[in-house]
Scaffold this motif. Sequence first.
Motif, PDB file in Angstrom:
ATOM      1  N   LEU A  82       1.060  -1.086   0.060  1.00 35.86           N
ATOM      2  CA  LEU A  82       0.120  -0.008   0.113  1.00 35.86           C
ATOM      3  C   LEU A  82       0.815   1.219  -0.040  1.00 35.86           C
ATOM      4  CD1 LEU A  82      -3.030   1.218   0.286  1.00 35.86           C
ATOM      5  CD2 LEU A  82      -2.542   1.257   2.864  1.00 35.86           C
ATOM      6  N   SER A  83       0.534   2.114  -0.837  1.00 37.23           N
ATOM      7  CA  SER A  83       1.295   3.367  -0.960  1.00 37.23           C
ATOM      8  C   SER A  83      -0.024   4.484  -1.166  1.00 37.23           C
ATOM      9  CB  SER A  83       2.325   3.721  -1.980  1.00 37.23           C
ATOM     10  OG  SER A  83       1.608   3.807  -3.377  1.00 37.23           O
ATOM     11  N   PRO A  84       0.273   5.621  -1.103  1.00 36.19           N
ATOM     12  CA  PRO A  84      -0.929   6.741  -1.206  1.00 36.19           C
ATOM     13  C   PRO A  84      -1.415   6.694  -2.839  1.00 36.19           C
ATOM     14  CG  PRO A  84       0.889   7.777  -0.202  1.00 36.19           C
ATOM     15  CD  PRO A  84       1.222   6.415  -0.539  1.00 36.19           C
ATOM     16  N   ILE A 111      -3.594   1.169  -9.440  1.00 34.54           N
ATOM     17  CA  ILE A 111      -3.388   2.575  -9.192  1.00 34.54           C
ATOM     18  C   ILE A 111      -4.751   2.990  -8.908  1.00 34.54           C
ATOM     19  CG2 ILE A 111      -2.806   4.685 -10.617  1.00 34.54           C
ATOM     20  CD1 ILE A 111      -1.068   2.994 -12.281  1.00 34.54           C
ATOM     21  N   PHE A 112      -4.597   3.893  -7.881  1.00 38.32           N
ATOM     22  CA  PHE A 112      -5.630   4.691  -7.530  1.00 38.32           C
ATOM     23  C   PHE A 112      -5.941   5.535  -8.540  1.00 38.32           C
ATOM     24  CE2 PHE A 112      -4.240   3.162  -3.185  1.00 38.32           C
ATOM     25  CZ  PHE A 112      -5.555   2.352  -2.767  1.00 38.32           C
ATOM     26  N   VAL A 113      -7.185   5.879  -9.098  1.00 36.24           N
ATOM     27  CA  VAL A 113      -7.439   6.844 -10.219  1.00 36.24           C
ATOM     28  C   VAL A 113      -9.092   7.286  -9.693  1.00 36.24           C
ATOM     29  CG1 VAL A 113      -8.450   7.033 -12.405  1.00 36.24           C
ATOM     30  CG2 VAL A 113      -6.529   5.586 -12.029  1.00 36.24           C
ATOM     31  N   ARG A 123      -4.398  12.267   0.303  1.00 35.16           N
ATOM     32  CA  ARG A 123      -4.704  13.697   0.040  1.00 35.16           C
ATOM     33  C   ARG A 123      -6.229  13.894  -0.254  1.00 35.16           C
ATOM     34  NH1 ARG A 123       0.106  15.585  -3.456  1.00 35.16           N
ATOM     35  NH2 ARG A 123       1.923  15.225  -1.773  1.00 35.16           N
ATOM     36  N   HIS A 124      -6.757  13.213  -1.289  1.00 33.74           N
ATOM     37  CA  HIS A 124      -8.124  13.532  -1.769  1.00 33.74           C
ATOM     38  C   HIS A 124      -9.336  12.779  -0.969  1.00 33.74           C
ATOM     39  CE1 HIS A 124      -6.344  15.790  -4.866  1.00 33.74           C
ATOM     40  NE2 HIS A 124      -5.417  14.564  -5.172  1.00 33.74           N
ATOM     41  N   ASN A 125      -8.762  11.713  -0.375  1.00 37.61           N
ATOM     42  CA  ASN A 125      -9.894  10.906   0.384  1.00 37.61           C
ATOM     43  C   ASN A 125      -9.190  10.375   1.583  1.00 37.61           C
ATOM     44  OD1 ASN A 125     -12.422  10.463  -1.310  1.00 37.61           O
ATOM     45  ND2 ASN A 125     -10.673  10.516  -2.711  1.00 37.61           N
ATOM     46  N   PRO A 126      -8.801  11.148   2.634  1.00 35.11           N
ATOM     47  CA  PRO A 126      -7.973  10.593   3.616  1.00 35.11           C
ATOM     48  C   PRO A 126      -8.740   9.605   4.519  1.00 35.11           C
ATOM     49  CG  PRO A 126      -8.491  12.858   4.139  1.00 35.11           C
ATOM     50  CD  PRO A 126      -9.026  12.655   2.552  1.00 35.11           C
TER      51      PRO A 126
END
Length: 140
Positions: A82-84, A111-113, A123-126
Amino acid sequence: MLIWRTQVRWAECDVAGIIYHAHLFDWFSESRIQWLMAHDLDYYKILRPRGIELLVRHAEAQFFHAMHPGDLVAVDVELTGLSPTRARFTYRVLRDDITQQETSRGMTEHIFVQQGHASRVDRHNPDLFARFQAAYSQSQ
């Protein structure tokens, strides 16, 4: 770790009566969807409504033993990286019988898109990233 169970269907096999390799990736996907649901990250009710997709960056599988129609199967799925910006899941496919023979294993990296663009979930969905982190910590 989560265990997802299925049975090899005739439609998943080639003319020789052996599971067609591409269907293993369908099992990976189904087990991953169940894993997400079990960790309060339901793909269809939480992630997709926020515009978040887990796009496959890399996928691989190794095959050890053939599977045939009617075979009972257990897929162990676990978040192992897991990474951001990315998540990695690993899978072990076992006969769901007394032998528990490992028939194959694999890995998918995602990849999170968000809204069609690569995204840093932290950052966008902590809140969602915190859920991923909690699940990842449990598996370590």
